[in-house]
Design an enzyme around this catalytic site. Structure first.
Site, PDB file in Angstrom:
ATOM      1  N   GLY A  22      64.368  46.571 -74.829  1.00 25.67           N
ATOM      2  CA  GLY A  22      64.533  45.843 -75.772  1.00 25.67           C
ATOM      3  C   GLY A  22      62.867  45.185 -76.334  1.00 25.67           C
TER       4      GLY A  22
ATOM      5  CB  CYS B 149      66.439  49.403 -80.672  1.00 26.73           C
ATOM      6  SG  CYS B 149      66.510  49.212 -80.020  1.00 26.73           S
TER       7      CYS B 149
ATOM      8  N   GLY C 277      60.953  63.116 -75.866  1.00 35.12           N
ATOM      9  CA  GLY C 277      60.214  61.605 -75.090  1.00 35.12           C
ATOM     10  C   GLY C 277      60.960  61.856 -73.529  1.00 35.12           C
ATOM     11  CB  THR C 278      63.931  61.368 -71.739  1.00 31.64           C
ATOM     12  OG1 THR C 278      64.372  60.596 -71.805  1.00 31.64           O
ATOM     13  CG2 THR C 278      63.936  61.096 -69.909  1.00 31.64           C
TER      14      THR C 278
HETATM   15  C1  LIG Z   1      62.007  54.390 -72.047  1.00 32.85           C
HETATM   16  C2  LIG Z   1      62.516  54.586 -73.325  1.00 32.85           C
HETATM   17  C3  LIG Z   1      61.935  53.409 -74.307  1.00 32.85           C
HETATM   18  C4  LIG Z   1      61.978  54.455 -75.799  1.00 32.85           C
HETATM   19  N1  LIG Z   1      61.917  53.369 -77.224  1.00 32.85           N
HETATM   20  C5  LIG Z   1      62.189  53.470 -78.330  1.00 32.85           C
HETATM   21  C6  LIG Z   1      61.074  52.486 -79.576  1.00 32.85           C
HETATM   22  O1  LIG Z   1      60.765  51.728 -78.978  1.00 32.85           O
HETATM   23  N2  LIG Z   1      61.707  52.662 -80.295  1.00 32.85           N
HETATM   24  C7  LIG Z   1      62.603  54.072 -81.076  1.00 32.85           C
HETATM   25  O2  LIG Z   1      62.492  54.614 -82.366  1.00 32.85           O
HETATM   26  N3  LIG Z   1      62.897  54.755 -79.675  1.00 32.85           N
HETATM   27  C8  LIG Z   1      62.713  54.633 -78.674  1.00 32.85           C
HETATM   28  N4  LIG Z   1      63.432  55.288 -77.186  1.00 32.85           N
HETATM   29  C9  LIG Z   1      64.233  56.381 -77.795  1.00 32.85           C
HETATM   30  C10 LIG Z   1      63.202  57.690 -77.433  1.00 32.85           C
HETATM   31  O3  LIG Z   1      62.083  57.773 -78.731  1.00 32.85           O
HETATM   32  C11 LIG Z   1      64.138  58.763 -78.065  1.00 32.85           C
HETATM   33  O4  LIG Z   1      64.993  58.771 -79.483  1.00 32.85           O
HETATM   34  C12 LIG Z   1      65.737  59.552 -77.049  1.00 32.85           C
HETATM   35  O5  LIG Z   1      65.302  58.723 -76.122  1.00 32.85           O
HETATM   36  C13 LIG Z   1      65.969  60.792 -76.882  1.00 32.85           C
HETATM   37  O6  LIG Z   1      65.123  61.393 -76.933  1.00 32.85           O
HETATM   38  P1  LIG Z   1      65.241  62.226 -75.167  1.00 32.85           P
HETATM   39  O7  LIG Z   1      66.355  62.511 -74.994  1.00 32.85           O
HETATM   40  O8  LIG Z   1      63.375  63.085 -75.390  1.00 32.85           O
HETATM   41  O9  LIG Z   1      64.385  61.521 -74.558  1.00 32.85           O
HETATM   42  C14 LIG Z   1      63.173  55.370 -75.710  1.00 32.85           C
HETATM   43  C15 LIG Z   1      63.980  56.072 -74.876  1.00 32.85           C
HETATM   44  C16 LIG Z   1      63.205  55.441 -73.977  1.00 32.85           C
HETATM   45  C17 LIG Z   1      63.622  56.917 -72.418  1.00 32.85           C
END
Ligand SMILES: Cc1cc2nc3c(=O)[nH]c(=O)nc-3n(C[C@H](O)[C@H](O)[C@H](O)COP(=O)(O)O)c2cc1C
Length: 291
Positions: free
Chosen positions: A55, A113, A248-249
């Site tokens: 959030g 988001c 990211g993750t």
């Molecule tokens: C804990 C967490 C917090 C995130 N916070 C944001 C954020 O503040 N702004 C945003 O654009 N994406 C946010 N994301 C999304 C990631 O930047 C990314 O788009 C998404 O996790 C998919 O990539 P991944 O599979 O490599 O994690 C967040 C993801 C996670 C897991």
């Protein structure tokens, strides 16, 4: 690049590896005023992925400018600030406040988001609102503008075309996919926010197909994101048409994952005799050979 929200403000990771070897660092989503985020629990592990419903907890733009940007200004690695608003005006105000601040190289506009009640992916789900946010940010800043799209939409190609036409310099594809977990013993949703955003390897094929489709429809560069954990994952996105990628993750289990992706791409290029990464961008956009 590191993906927003998964690498803090970058400062937290300096002791783990040389973060200046990254292509760029994307900050946690930043809002005009500080936010506490959603009630706990905010993270749940799922098969091959993670659900989060943070959030947009963050320190707010004033603290970011005062406390984080001066540190970034001393780094060689560019920092991209991810911004989120509840209204078009808030996005524009954020962009204006960050314009010309030393240490900030670009903005990534989060219209994707899934974990906030106001704003968030409601702007990214339709071409009209997505273009309005993009246009307002474009006018308010001289920085390069990346717009981060949501997979939670009927037609991401339409949204991408509208955002490109409204002046975005690049697109980031994609943010998390809306999902949920039910705690069967307590008979209620596990996450405090009920639903969350799914990330990690589970979403990679979905994100990849979206990059492939959008790369065939717009001329601006695409930053691929979604489940990238290895160099091979990153190469798939690049061959689908992405000019850069975000991790990211994968960094939660292995903080060095973004660096290992870079090293793995370099090793692949050397082995395959590729002198310039540009040769690989879109290289996988062919039909499979007929049987
Ligand atoms: C804990 C967490 C917090 C995130 N916070 C944001 C954020 O503040 N702004 C945003 O654009 N994406 C946010 N994301 C999304 C990631 O930047 C990314 O788009 C998404 O996790 C998919 O990539 P991944 O599979 O490599 O994690 C967040 C993801 C996670 C897991």
């Amino acid at each position: 690049m590191t993906a927003s929200g998964t690498f803090g403000y970058g400062t937290e990771y300096g002791h783990l590896f040389d973060i200046e070897r990254l292509g760029a660092i994307v900050s946690k989503g930043t809002t005009l005023t500080p936010r506490e985020g959603n009630p706990q629990p905010r993270i749940a592990e799922t098969a091959c992925g993670v659900l989060n419903a943070i959030g947009l907890e963050n320190i707010g733009v004033s603290a970011l400018i005062k406390e984080e940007a001066p540190v970034w200004a001393g780094w060689r690695v560019p920092v991209i600030v991810n911004i989120a608003g509840e209204t078009v005006t808030q996005y524009a105000e954020l962009a204006g406040r960050l314009d010309g601040v030393a240490g900030i190289s670009a903005l990534e506009v989060n219209i994707s988001c899934p974990n906030v009640t106001m704003g968030g992916d409601e702007f990214g789900a339709e071409p009209g609102p997505a273009a309005r946010v993009t246009g307002a940010v474009r006018e308010a800043t001289s920085l390069p503008v990346l717009v981060k799209l949501t997979p939670n939409t009927a037609d991401i190609v339409k949204v991408a075309r509208a955002v490109a036409a409204a002046g975005a310099n690049a697109l980031t594809l994609v943010n998390t996919l809306r999902g949920m977990v039910i705690d069967t013993r307590r008979r209620r949703p596990l996450l405090g926010n009920v639903t969350g955003g799914l990330s990690g390897p589970a979403i990679k094929p979905v994100a990849l197909a979206m990059v492939y489709e959008v790369a065939g429809a717009v001329k601006i560069p695409i930053v691929g994101c979604g489940g990238i954990a290895t160099a091979n994952d990153a190469l798939e996105f690049i061959m689908a048409g992405a000019s850069a990628v975000q991790v990211g993750t994968a960094g939660f289990a292995n903080p060095k994952a973004p660096l290992e992706v870079i090293e793995g791409i370099e090793a692949f290029m050397e082995k395959e005799g590729v002198g310039d990464i540009a040769e690989l961008i879109g290289a996988g956009r062919r039909l499979p050979p007929s049987p």
